[in-house]
Design a protein around this motif. Structure first.
Motif, mmCIF file in Angstrom:
data_model
loop_
_atom_site.group_PDB
_atom_site.id
_atom_site.type_symbol
_atom_site.label_atom_id
_atom_site.label_comp_id
_atom_site.label_asym_id
_atom_site.label_seq_id
_atom_site.Cartn_x
_atom_site.Cartn_y
_atom_site.Cartn_z
ATOM 1 N N ILE A 63 41.240 43.482 34.436
ATOM 2 C CA ILE A 63 41.317 42.242 35.227
ATOM 3 C C ILE A 63 39.892 41.910 35.576
ATOM 4 O O ILE A 63 38.923 42.494 36.561
ATOM 5 C CB ILE A 63 42.141 41.930 36.405
ATOM 6 C CG1 ILE A 63 43.548 42.570 36.092
ATOM 7 C CG2 ILE A 63 42.469 40.715 36.961
ATOM 8 C CD1 ILE A 63 44.393 43.093 37.414
ATOM 9 N N GLY A 64 39.472 40.741 34.625
ATOM 10 C CA GLY A 64 37.985 40.312 34.916
ATOM 11 C C GLY A 64 37.954 39.135 35.739
ATOM 12 O O GLY A 64 38.731 38.205 35.618
ATOM 13 N N PHE A 65 37.078 38.935 36.868
ATOM 14 C CA PHE A 65 36.725 37.890 37.697
ATOM 15 C C PHE A 65 35.483 37.214 37.278
ATOM 16 O O PHE A 65 34.617 38.050 36.580
ATOM 17 C CB PHE A 65 36.846 38.142 39.236
ATOM 18 C CG PHE A 65 38.250 38.407 39.516
ATOM 19 C CD1 PHE A 65 39.387 37.771 39.555
ATOM 20 C CD2 PHE A 65 38.570 40.127 39.595
ATOM 21 C CE1 PHE A 65 40.558 38.327 39.652
ATOM 22 C CE2 PHE A 65 39.743 40.513 40.018
ATOM 23 C CZ PHE A 65 40.899 39.572 40.142
ATOM 24 N N GLN A 66 35.094 36.077 37.619
ATOM 25 C CA GLN A 66 33.826 35.410 37.432
ATOM 26 C C GLN A 66 32.785 36.043 38.284
ATOM 27 O O GLN A 66 31.751 36.027 37.879
ATOM 28 C CB GLN A 66 33.976 33.937 37.453
ATOM 29 C CG GLN A 66 34.660 33.392 36.729
ATOM 30 C CD GLN A 66 34.027 32.768 35.391
ATOM 31 O OE1 GLN A 66 32.997 33.254 34.946
ATOM 32 N NE2 GLN A 66 34.373 31.692 34.816
ATOM 33 N N THR A 67 33.194 36.360 39.629
ATOM 34 C CA THR A 67 32.247 36.668 40.592
ATOM 35 C C THR A 67 32.608 37.801 41.692
ATOM 36 O O THR A 67 33.852 38.201 41.433
ATOM 37 C CB THR A 67 31.940 35.389 41.577
ATOM 38 O OG1 THR A 67 33.382 35.002 42.151
ATOM 39 C CG2 THR A 67 31.516 34.251 40.919
ATOM 40 N N ASP A 68 31.614 38.306 42.229
ATOM 41 C CA ASP A 68 31.792 39.646 43.339
ATOM 42 C C ASP A 68 32.985 38.835 44.401
ATOM 43 O O ASP A 68 33.631 39.473 44.632
ATOM 44 C CB ASP A 68 30.640 39.830 43.735
ATOM 45 C CG ASP A 68 29.969 41.011 42.899
ATOM 46 O OD1 ASP A 68 30.867 41.686 42.210
ATOM 47 O OD2 ASP A 68 29.011 41.322 43.205
ATOM 48 N N ASP A 69 32.635 37.508 44.638
ATOM 49 C CA ASP A 69 33.422 36.908 45.696
ATOM 50 C C ASP A 69 35.095 36.971 45.315
ATOM 51 O O ASP A 69 35.799 37.392 45.987
ATOM 52 C CB ASP A 69 33.168 35.512 45.810
ATOM 53 C CG ASP A 69 33.555 34.832 46.957
ATOM 54 O OD1 ASP A 69 33.333 35.261 48.284
ATOM 55 O OD2 ASP A 69 34.397 33.869 46.993
ATOM 56 N N SER A 70 35.129 36.736 43.989
ATOM 57 C CA SER A 70 36.658 36.693 44.021
ATOM 58 C C SER A 70 37.085 37.899 43.463
ATOM 59 O O SER A 70 38.393 38.267 43.818
ATOM 60 C CB SER A 70 36.523 35.981 42.219
ATOM 61 O OG SER A 70 36.637 34.511 42.293
ATOM 62 N N ARG A 71 36.241 38.941 42.821
ATOM 63 C CA ARG A 71 36.574 40.425 42.868
ATOM 64 C C ARG A 71 36.984 40.848 44.327
ATOM 65 O O ARG A 71 38.123 41.622 44.404
ATOM 66 C CB ARG A 71 35.760 41.182 42.265
ATOM 67 C CG ARG A 71 35.953 42.385 41.814
ATOM 68 C CD ARG A 71 34.798 43.404 41.532
ATOM 69 N NE ARG A 71 34.642 43.977 42.843
ATOM 70 C CZ ARG A 71 35.056 45.057 43.245
ATOM 71 N NH1 ARG A 71 35.763 46.109 42.665
ATOM 72 N NH2 ARG A 71 34.524 45.405 44.601
ATOM 73 N N GLN A 72 36.310 40.601 45.211
ATOM 74 C CA GLN A 72 36.459 41.255 46.667
ATOM 75 C C GLN A 72 37.788 40.629 46.934
ATOM 76 O O GLN A 72 38.404 41.106 47.921
ATOM 77 C CB GLN A 72 35.204 40.903 47.524
ATOM 78 C CG GLN A 72 34.129 41.745 47.358
ATOM 79 C CD GLN A 72 32.913 41.197 47.869
ATOM 80 O OE1 GLN A 72 33.024 40.341 48.821
ATOM 81 N NE2 GLN A 72 31.880 41.827 47.398
ATOM 82 N N ALA A 73 38.105 39.184 46.745
ATOM 83 C CA ALA A 73 39.109 38.451 47.531
ATOM 84 C C ALA A 73 40.421 39.320 46.744
ATOM 85 O O ALA A 73 41.402 39.422 47.597
ATOM 86 C CB ALA A 73 39.184 37.064 47.032
ATOM 87 N N PHE A 74 40.480 39.664 45.648
ATOM 88 C CA PHE A 74 41.209 40.333 45.033
ATOM 89 C C PHE A 74 41.734 41.808 45.620
ATOM 90 O O PHE A 74 42.745 42.111 45.608
ATOM 91 C CB PHE A 74 41.335 40.246 43.353
ATOM 92 C CG PHE A 74 42.367 41.132 42.466
ATOM 93 C CD1 PHE A 74 43.491 40.350 42.484
ATOM 94 C CD2 PHE A 74 42.580 42.333 42.374
ATOM 95 C CE1 PHE A 74 44.521 40.647 41.763
ATOM 96 C CE2 PHE A 74 43.532 42.660 41.597
ATOM 97 C CZ PHE A 74 44.527 42.071 41.243
ATOM 98 N N GLU A 75 40.482 42.288 45.840
ATOM 99 C CA GLU A 75 40.780 43.798 46.400
ATOM 100 C C GLU A 75 41.281 43.756 47.650
ATOM 101 O O GLU A 75 42.105 44.608 48.254
ATOM 102 C CB GLU A 75 39.106 44.442 46.446
ATOM 103 C CG GLU A 75 39.156 45.847 46.934
ATOM 104 C CD GLU A 75 37.763 46.464 46.806
ATOM 105 O OE1 GLU A 75 36.965 46.023 46.050
ATOM 106 O OE2 GLU A 75 37.637 47.177 47.721
ATOM 107 N N ALA A 76 40.998 42.729 48.453
ATOM 108 C CA ALA A 76 41.437 42.563 49.831
ATOM 109 C C ALA A 76 43.203 42.423 49.717
ATOM 110 O O ALA A 76 43.818 42.764 50.374
ATOM 111 C CB ALA A 76 40.858 41.240 50.705
#
Ligand code: GDG
Length: 471
Positions: free
Chosen positions: A185-198
């Motif tokens: 699953i790819g996101f545009q930014t680290d911010d989005s990736r971190q939100a998904f991780e949370a």
């Protein structure tokens, strides 16, 4: 290696891409497919009275295109409904605009099943699938139910919202669990990736390893940030084309020595157009010495105009632009040129190059390609200034822009003043830093990084314990 199958809601035929009206994404996907001898699958954009499931196949250069028609109910419940009235506003933090209707849920599930039913028979054992965007989150799940064990990746072009925002969505858990049927699953930014991780760790009780591997009982997937970019070479060529030079000349002539402030967006509430108009109005009110020395050209291509929120926004923008011009225009100066038509890509490149300052001020944006195109189109000897929202994904890679909070009228008005007054040496050094970033995060790096991660170190899905396999 087998074929690459790209799946997106709509398919943009590669032959339409040349100087035409396509955005950066369609160009990128077409190039990826050419290299991998692939198939592009999606909705034709047409509706028929009843859904038949018939697949229309055609060849466009090196790319095979396969499309299906949907029915009118699909268009209302899936496309205008769940995709554009539920997920789009919610993922852009507009919980006030997000509509929750059972019929939308059902339409979304039905169309993803329809996509899967039409696509599955076309897939061969060694094909890899790359699915795009929020319209198709449950597609992998629907394909897995049909027994597909191929590698399937997903890329989200819009932001992934924070956990608190996402949990306002009824059945958010089902949506995220469906997403975990993708291998990557790819996101545009680290911010989005971190939100998904949370969300995965705090709401689902799963674990995310440092390499992005997501583990939950009976499930495994991987996540990563893959910032999308533009084809810089191609865009520079567009900016140097005869059509671009002609438009550039026309623009310069019509500017009569005045400075051009530019905005280019789809007409969408996520792009911060109303806030931008109000900030410009504030700038005019505060800067008597600038009146008649500048003008603002906003190109806002109409989009999703069947959805009420877009009709409302359009009416508000018509009113604000009318008010600004009513208050400030003179017999030979119009402070705001507000245009709802769309332009060819090469023409647009010419307009970018003529601008002294670009306002790219979305309230939320997955990435924003306009910011990158503007930088690529500039004259290196005398570049324009980029004013960029801190809430655009692009801000992670473009710190040399004038970064602003688009919600603050004063801050935005001040950035306009500062940008217009910026000395050339400062403009050149900022631009050099910006173009380096734009080149380093181009569209081919995006595509290669995503596909590299998708192909990397994984066998077929049967090696993985999934709920469907276990059941
Ligand atoms: C989504 C995400 C993400 C605009 N007007 C005209 C025109 N455009 C082109 C631009 C640009 C594209 O459309 C718009 O791309 P953005 O990235 O700015 O925004 P979205 O459409 O919202 O795209 C976004 C993107 O996906 C890619 O992942 O960056 O965050 O929301 O290329 O140039 N093109 C032409 N005429 C116009 O009048 N030819």
């Amino acid at each position: 290696m087998g074929r690459l199958i790209v799946v997106s809601n709509r398919v943009q035929a590669p032959s339409d891409l040349g100087g035409g009206s396509a955005g950066g994404l369609a160009v990128a996907l077409a190039a990826a497919l050419r290299e991998h001898s692939g198939l592009w699958f999606g909705w034709s954009g047409r509706t028929t009275e009843t859904f038949t499931g018939g697949v229309q196949l055609r060849r466009e250069g090196a790319v095979n295109v396969a499309t299906i028609d949907l029915d009118e109910q699909d268009r209302q419940e899936y496309y205008n409904g769940y995709a554009n009235k539920t997920l789009w506003p919610l993922f852009h933090y507009r919980t006030d605009l997000a509509a929750y209707e059972r019929a939308f849920d059902a339409g979304y599930a039905r169309v993803n099943e329809r996509f899967a039913g039409a696509l599955a028979p076309l897939v061969q054992a060694d094909d890899t699938l790359w699915v795009h965007d929020y319209h198709l989150i449950p597609l992998a799940q629907a394909l897995r139910r049909r027994g597909l064990v191929n590698r399937i990746g997903f890329f989200l072009h819009i932001p992934w919202p924070s956990r608190r925002v996402l949990t306002t969505l009824p059945r958010h858990r089902e949506l995220v669990e469906a997403l975990l049927d993708y291998d990557l699953i790819g996101f545009q930014t680290d911010d989005s990736r971190q939100a998904f991780e949370a969300y995965v760790t705090e709401t689902l009780g799963g674990a995310v390893a440092a390499d992005g591997t997501v583990t939950l009982p009976g499930r495994r997937s991987r996540i990563g940030a893959f910032p999308i970019g533009i084809d810089v070479k191609d865009f520079r060529a567009a900016a140097a084309s005869a059509a671009a030079r002609e438009v550039h000349k026309r623009m310069r002539r019509s500017m009569t020595g005045r400075k051009l402030i530019l905005g280019v967006d789809r007409l969408d509430y996520s792009k911060g157009l109303e806030e931008r108009f109000l900030a410009y109005e504030q700038f005019l009110a505060d800067s008597a010495e600038q009146l008649e020395n500048v003008f603002f050209l906003q190109i806002a291509t109409l989009s999703r105009d069947e959805v009420e929120a877009y009709q409302d926004l359009r009416a508000r923008l018509d009113a604000v632009s009318g008010r600004i011009n009513g208050a400030y225009a003179t017999i030979d100066w119009v402070p705001l040129r507000y245009v709802n038509r769309s332009y060819r890509r090469d023409e647009l490149a010419g307009v970018y190059r003529a601008a002294h300052l670009a306002l790219v001020t979305p309230l939320r944006d997955g990435m924003n390609l306009v910011a990158k195109e503007f930088v690529a189109a500039q004259d290196p000897e005398d570049p324009g200034v980029l004013v960029l929202s801190q809430f655009a994904g692009a801000a992670e890679q473009m710190p040399a822009a004038l970064i602003v909070n688009p919600f603050s009228r004063e801050e935005l008005a001040e950035a306009i003043r500062r940008g217009l007054a910026m000395p050339k040496a400062d403009r050149v050094s900022r631009w050099r830093e910006l173009i380096e970033g734009v080149e380093q995060t181009g569209v081919s790096q995006w595509r290669d990084a995503f596909l590299g991660a998708l192909f990397q170190g994984r066998g077929k899905r049967e090696a993985l314990p999934t709920q469907h396999n276990a059941a």
